[in-house]
Design an enzyme around this catalytic site. Structure first.
Site, short mmCIF file in Angstrom:
data_model
loop_
_atom_site.label_atom_id
_atom_site.label_comp_id
_atom_site.label_asym_id
_atom_site.label_seq_id
_atom_site.Cartn_x
_atom_site.Cartn_y
_atom_site.Cartn_z
N GLY A 34 -7.25 5.56 5.12
CA GLY A 34 -6.78 6.58 4.18
C GLY A 34 -7.15 7.97 4.64
CB SER A 78 -5.83 -1.53 -0.07
OG SER A 78 -5.58 -0.32 0.57
CD GLU A 107 -10.50 -4.78 6.69
OE1 GLU A 107 -9.39 -4.29 6.94
OE2 GLU A 107 -10.76 -5.40 5.64
CG ASP A 135 -14.37 -1.19 6.60
OD1 ASP A 135 -14.70 -0.01 6.85
OD2 ASP A 135 -13.31 -1.49 6.03
CD GLU A 150 -2.83 -1.15 2.42
OE1 GLU A 150 -3.73 -0.29 2.47
OE2 GLU A 150 -2.63 -1.98 3.31
NE ARG A 181 -13.08 2.64 6.46
CZ ARG A 181 -12.09 2.38 5.63
NH1 ARG A 181 -11.19 3.29 5.33
NH2 ARG A 181 -11.96 1.18 5.10
#
Length: 301
Positions: free
Chosen positions: A267, A142, A261, A249, A18, A247
């Site tokens: 980002g 990602s 996750e 998800d 990444e 974050r």
């Protein structure tokens, strides 16, 4: 004590899969701090001499703009801890747990939180434990190395793809529902976003190609459902011991927010998901980055 004369090193780039995303994140965060009046911003592309460079620079704080391995997995955090340098994001243990999709699922299940049914596979397994299923490397980001398997004949190839990135492979039962993400800032859950990829699969191309995915704050959920999703996000974040920002998800299916996750270093460009959610809550990008800087004073682990 945070002040605008302190020496701030922005860690970005590195050598994970990444890298390119990290360069964008770190650049955006560092430039944002400059706009906010911070005078001593130093960008450091992590390479073989980074330890020596850190010793020479003696930063007051590091902004962690890395993604993937050696950025999100607890390793750079351990280095910074050993040097007694404060840093943004979660600590060593929380980063390690959240980055490993298998470990994090065990933690989440132990906390009584919903996740998709899953098993740990290996490259030698021949038959999928359930169909359809999602095959993914345990320690990547990602959506790199991920495949959706609908037929048994596709399973072996999916294992091979995931195995290129990690010897530890997670196989999840595929859940056909809404993909929703919730940003976390401090102790607050930001407005949820419904992710609608054009292809139906939120893969690397869908994430980073303009126009390939819709991001909607109108999730189609009731206020009660939205509150449950946000509450579950905070519980997941706290169960893993995460701090600062991140974050979570989900796949929302049949009134249940199944956790996919926890992302401890999402980002951070102005169009990334966390900044979008912050903007919806009335927090602009410069304010968000500064708030993240201030959360670096929080206890790690």
């Amino acid at each position: 004590m945070i002040n605008k004369n302190m020496r701030i090193v922005v860690l970005y780039g590195g050598f994970s899969s990444e890298r390119e995303v990290s360069l964008t994140t770190g650049t955006a965060m560092g430039n944002s701090l400059k706009k906010n009046g911070y005078k001593n911003i130093i960008f450091m592309d992590i390479g073989g001499n980074f330890f020596k460079e850190l010793l020479e620079i003696k930063p007051d704080i590091c902004v962690n703009g890395l993604h993937g391995k050696f950025g999100e997995d607890g390793k750079i955090q351990a280095v910074l801890e050993s040097l007694k340098i404060p840093y943004t994001g979660s600590g060593v243990a929380a980063s390690c747990l959240a980055f490993d999709k298998a470990y994090s699922k065990y933690i989440l299940r132990g906390a009584g939180l919903p996740t998709a049914e899953f098993v740990i596979a290996s490259k030698d397994n021949q038959k999928p434990p359930f169909l359809p299923c999602v095959v993914k490397p345990a320690r990547e980001g990602s959506t790199i190395g991920i495949s959706i398997v609908k037929q048994e004949a596709e399973y072996k190839r999916a294992l091979k793809i995931a195995g290129q990135y990690d010897g530890k492979i997670v196989v999840e039962k595929f859940l056909d529902g809404k993909e929703i993400t919730v940003g976390i800032l401090g102790d607050k859950a930001l407005p949820p976003i419904w992710i609608k990829p054009e292809s139906g699969f939120y893969d690397y191309e869908s994430k980073y190609t303009k126009g390939k995915t819709e991001y909607l704050f109108d999730t189609g959920c009731t206020e009660k459902e939205m509150a449950e999703i946000k509450d579950t996000a905070l519980k997941a974040f706290n169960a893993a011991g995460c701090t600062g920002y991140g974050r979570v998800d989900f796949i929302y299916k049949e009134n249940t927010p199944y956790i996919l996750e926890i992302n401890t270093l999402p980002g951070m460009t102005e169009t990334s998901l966390l900044p979008q959610a912050a903007a919806e809550a009335g927090i602009n990008f410069e304010q968000l980055v500064e708030e993240i800087l201030y959360t670096s004073g929080e206890s790690h682990d």
